[in-house]
Design a protein around this motif. Structure first.
Motif, PDB file in Angstrom:
ATOM      1  N   ILE A 228       0.836  -1.205   0.000  1.00  0.00           N
ATOM      2  CA  ILE A 228       0.000   0.000   0.000  1.00  0.00           C
ATOM      3  C   ILE A 228       0.871   1.257   0.000  1.00  0.00           C
ATOM      4  O   ILE A 228       0.641   2.189  -0.771  1.00  0.00           O
ATOM      5  CB  ILE A 228      -0.947   0.008   1.224  1.00  0.00           C
ATOM      6  CG1 ILE A 228      -1.954  -1.138   1.121  1.00  0.00           C
ATOM      7  CG2 ILE A 228      -1.679   1.349   1.338  1.00  0.00           C
ATOM      8  CD1 ILE A 228      -2.793  -1.326   2.372  1.00  0.00           C
ATOM      9  N   ALA A 229       1.874   1.291   0.872  1.00  0.00           N
ATOM     10  CA  ALA A 229       2.734   2.474   0.971  1.00  0.00           C
ATOM     11  C   ALA A 229       3.442   2.779  -0.344  1.00  0.00           C
ATOM     12  O   ALA A 229       3.596   3.947  -0.721  1.00  0.00           O
ATOM     13  CB  ALA A 229       3.751   2.283   2.095  1.00  0.00           C
ATOM     14  N   LYS A 230       3.863   1.730  -1.049  1.00  0.00           N
ATOM     15  CA  LYS A 230       4.533   1.940  -2.330  1.00  0.00           C
ATOM     16  C   LYS A 230       3.587   2.487  -3.401  1.00  0.00           C
ATOM     17  O   LYS A 230       4.032   3.137  -4.355  1.00  0.00           O
ATOM     18  CB  LYS A 230       5.160   0.622  -2.810  1.00  0.00           C
ATOM     19  CG  LYS A 230       6.407   0.215  -2.023  1.00  0.00           C
ATOM     20  CD  LYS A 230       7.012  -1.086  -2.537  1.00  0.00           C
ATOM     21  CE  LYS A 230       8.287  -1.435  -1.768  1.00  0.00           C
ATOM     22  NZ  LYS A 230       8.862  -2.720  -2.221  1.00  0.00           N
ATOM     23  N   ALA A 231       2.281   2.256  -3.201  1.00  0.00           N
ATOM     24  CA  ALA A 231       1.295   2.717  -4.194  1.00  0.00           C
ATOM     25  C   ALA A 231       0.862   4.167  -3.931  1.00  0.00           C
ATOM     26  O   ALA A 231       0.204   4.779  -4.781  1.00  0.00           O
ATOM     27  CB  ALA A 231       0.078   1.809  -4.161  1.00  0.00           C
ATOM     28  N   ILE A 232       1.235   4.725  -2.770  1.00  0.00           N
ATOM     29  CA  ILE A 232       0.816   6.073  -2.406  1.00  0.00           C
ATOM     30  C   ILE A 232       1.968   7.046  -2.673  1.00  0.00           C
ATOM     31  O   ILE A 232       3.082   6.835  -2.187  1.00  0.00           O
ATOM     32  CB  ILE A 232       0.433   6.152  -0.895  1.00  0.00           C
ATOM     33  CG1 ILE A 232      -0.573   5.059  -0.550  1.00  0.00           C
ATOM     34  CG2 ILE A 232      -0.084   7.549  -0.561  1.00  0.00           C
ATOM     35  CD1 ILE A 232      -1.898   5.147  -1.236  1.00  0.00           C
ATOM     36  N   PRO A 233       1.726   8.118  -3.448  1.00  0.00           N
ATOM     37  CA  PRO A 233       2.789   9.095  -3.703  1.00  0.00           C
ATOM     38  C   PRO A 233       3.298   9.732  -2.413  1.00  0.00           C
ATOM     39  O   PRO A 233       2.531   9.926  -1.467  1.00  0.00           O
ATOM     40  CB  PRO A 233       2.097  10.142  -4.593  1.00  0.00           C
ATOM     41  CG  PRO A 233       0.898   9.459  -5.144  1.00  0.00           C
ATOM     42  CD  PRO A 233       0.466   8.464  -4.120  1.00  0.00           C
ATOM     43  N   LEU A 234       4.574  10.054  -2.378  1.00  0.00           N
ATOM     44  CA  LEU A 234       5.163  10.728  -1.240  1.00  0.00           C
ATOM     45  C   LEU A 234       4.528  12.098  -1.053  1.00  0.00           C
ATOM     46  O   LEU A 234       4.236  12.791  -2.041  1.00  0.00           O
ATOM     47  CB  LEU A 234       6.676  10.894  -1.415  1.00  0.00           C
ATOM     48  CG  LEU A 234       7.532   9.643  -1.349  1.00  0.00           C
ATOM     49  CD1 LEU A 234       8.970   9.994  -1.703  1.00  0.00           C
ATOM     50  CD2 LEU A 234       7.487   9.028   0.049  1.00  0.00           C
ATOM     51  N   LYS A 235       4.324  12.482   0.239  1.00  0.00           N
ATOM     52  CA  LYS A 235       3.797  13.824   0.511  1.00  0.00           C
ATOM     53  C   LYS A 235       4.856  14.855   0.132  1.00  0.00           C
ATOM     54  O   LYS A 235       6.041  14.683   0.418  1.00  0.00           O
ATOM     55  CB  LYS A 235       3.459  13.971   1.991  1.00  0.00           C
ATOM     56  CG  LYS A 235       2.221  13.226   2.421  1.00  0.00           C
ATOM     57  CD  LYS A 235       1.715  13.713   3.776  1.00  0.00           C
ATOM     58  CE  LYS A 235       2.733  13.498   4.881  1.00  0.00           C
ATOM     59  NZ  LYS A 235       2.206  13.956   6.182  1.00  0.00           N
ATOM     60  N   GLN A 236       4.407  15.907  -0.517  1.00  0.00           N
ATOM     61  CA  GLN A 236       5.343  16.972  -0.900  1.00  0.00           C
ATOM     62  C   GLN A 236       5.566  17.920   0.275  1.00  0.00           C
ATOM     63  O   GLN A 236       4.674  18.167   1.060  1.00  0.00           O
ATOM     64  CB  GLN A 236       4.776  17.762  -2.102  1.00  0.00           C
ATOM     65  CG  GLN A 236       4.591  16.889  -3.324  1.00  0.00           C
ATOM     66  CD  GLN A 236       5.912  16.244  -3.788  1.00  0.00           C
ATOM     67  OE1 GLN A 236       6.959  16.881  -3.824  1.00  0.00           O
ATOM     68  NE2 GLN A 236       5.846  14.969  -4.158  1.00  0.00           N
TER      69      GLN A 236
END
Length: 295
Positions: free
Chosen positions: A287-295
């Motif tokens: 799941i974490a890999k599918a979520i873009p990093l917060k800017q």
């Protein structure tokens, strides 16, 4: 100061309280440990060896500190209560074996959550060698401290932490358990957790309402591949933002697009109605890999 009665004994603790007019401060979550068997149990659980480098969080009046020093450790302690340094200076023994106390013990008046470990410890610890953390943690700040330690880049050999029993059970919880959550995952992706001993509330002065447990955390030899630790922990917390709701509902804030959510849940191989506590750590990594990093 030489004294044959341990600081952690009820009679010595009471004498110190009377001598310095010191009170356990509720706002700092202070409870003095007055059970010598429990104190020695913590030292034993942390497997202190001669020359071990130990960070202690919240030494209080020195009950645990004294026994760590006598067991052979070199102790760097973080404390936030400005009333306690004079007590520690007066009550801890001037000499530990053939060594002066100043060579084996250093106190820093600082919130451990604001610690820059490598800067703080430089010159006192050999940072090419691992350190151990041993602490009787204040209940109200246990979780933030554990997260801060887990996310730091210091080379920890082990963490031996006394905490509220309920929090300890969350640390060691497995998927499918009601206690399994962000804290369980943050810790278990970095360390192996086990409960070493239970400590009754009668072991403290003043007496808290709940019992405590001592948890020993040791580094995993084979850690999961997590690219960005803070991002991963944030995603996990978001997945548990509403524990009673399904994973699909909790993912809405992370993945607003319904089709993308459905694709991810399909990739995980789970029912859309599954609750977050039923997922494995490996699935949270996906799941974490599918979520873009917060800017």
């Amino acid at each position: 100061m030489a004294n044959n009665i341990p600081i952690g004994s009820p009679v010595r603790t009471q004498a110190i309280v009377n001598r310095y007019f010191v009170k356990a401060k509720k706002n700092l979550g202070q409870n003095f440990l007055v059970d010598q068997e429990a104190i020695l149990g913590i030292v034993h659980a942390s497997d202190i060896q001669e020359g071990d480098q130990v960070i202690e969080i919240g030494p209080g009046i020195g009950s645990l500190t004294e026994q760590l020093l006598l067991a052979g450790a070199k102790v760097f302690a973080y404390e936030v209560d400005e009333d306690l340094p004079p007590i520690l200076k007066n009550e801890l023994p001037d000499k530990i074996g053939n060594d002066n106390l100043s060579n084996r013990f250093k106190l820093m008046l600082k919130d451990v959550l604001k610690a820059d470990f490598k800067t703080d410890l430089a010159g006192f610890f050999d940072l090419t060698k691992p350190v151990k953390v041993v602490a009787n943690l204040p209940y109200y700040i246990t979780t933030p401290i554990i997260f801060a330690l887990a996310e730091s880049d210091l080379n920890f050999e082990s963490l031996t932490l006394m905490m509220q029993k309920e929090v300890a059970e969350r640390l060691v919880a497995s998927p499918g358990s009601k206690d399994f959550g962000p804290l369980s995952i943050a810790v278990q992706t970095e360390m192996h957790a086990k409960i070493a001993l239970e400590v009754k509330n009668t072991s403290f002065m003043p007496r808290p309402k709940v019992d405590s447990s001592v948890v020993v955390l040791t580094s995993l030899n084979d850690k999961p591949d997590i690219e960005n630790r803070k991002h991963f922990n944030w995603v996990v917390k978001m997945c548990f933002s509403q524990r009673r709701k399904t994973l699909n509902n909790n993912l809405k804030n992370l993945i607003p697009d319904k089709e993308q959510r459905a694709n991810l849940i399909h990739k995980l191989g789970v029912d859309p109605k599954v609750r977050p506590e039923d997922l494995t750590i490996s699935q949270f990594i996906v799941i974490a890999k599918a979520i873009p990093l917060k800017q």
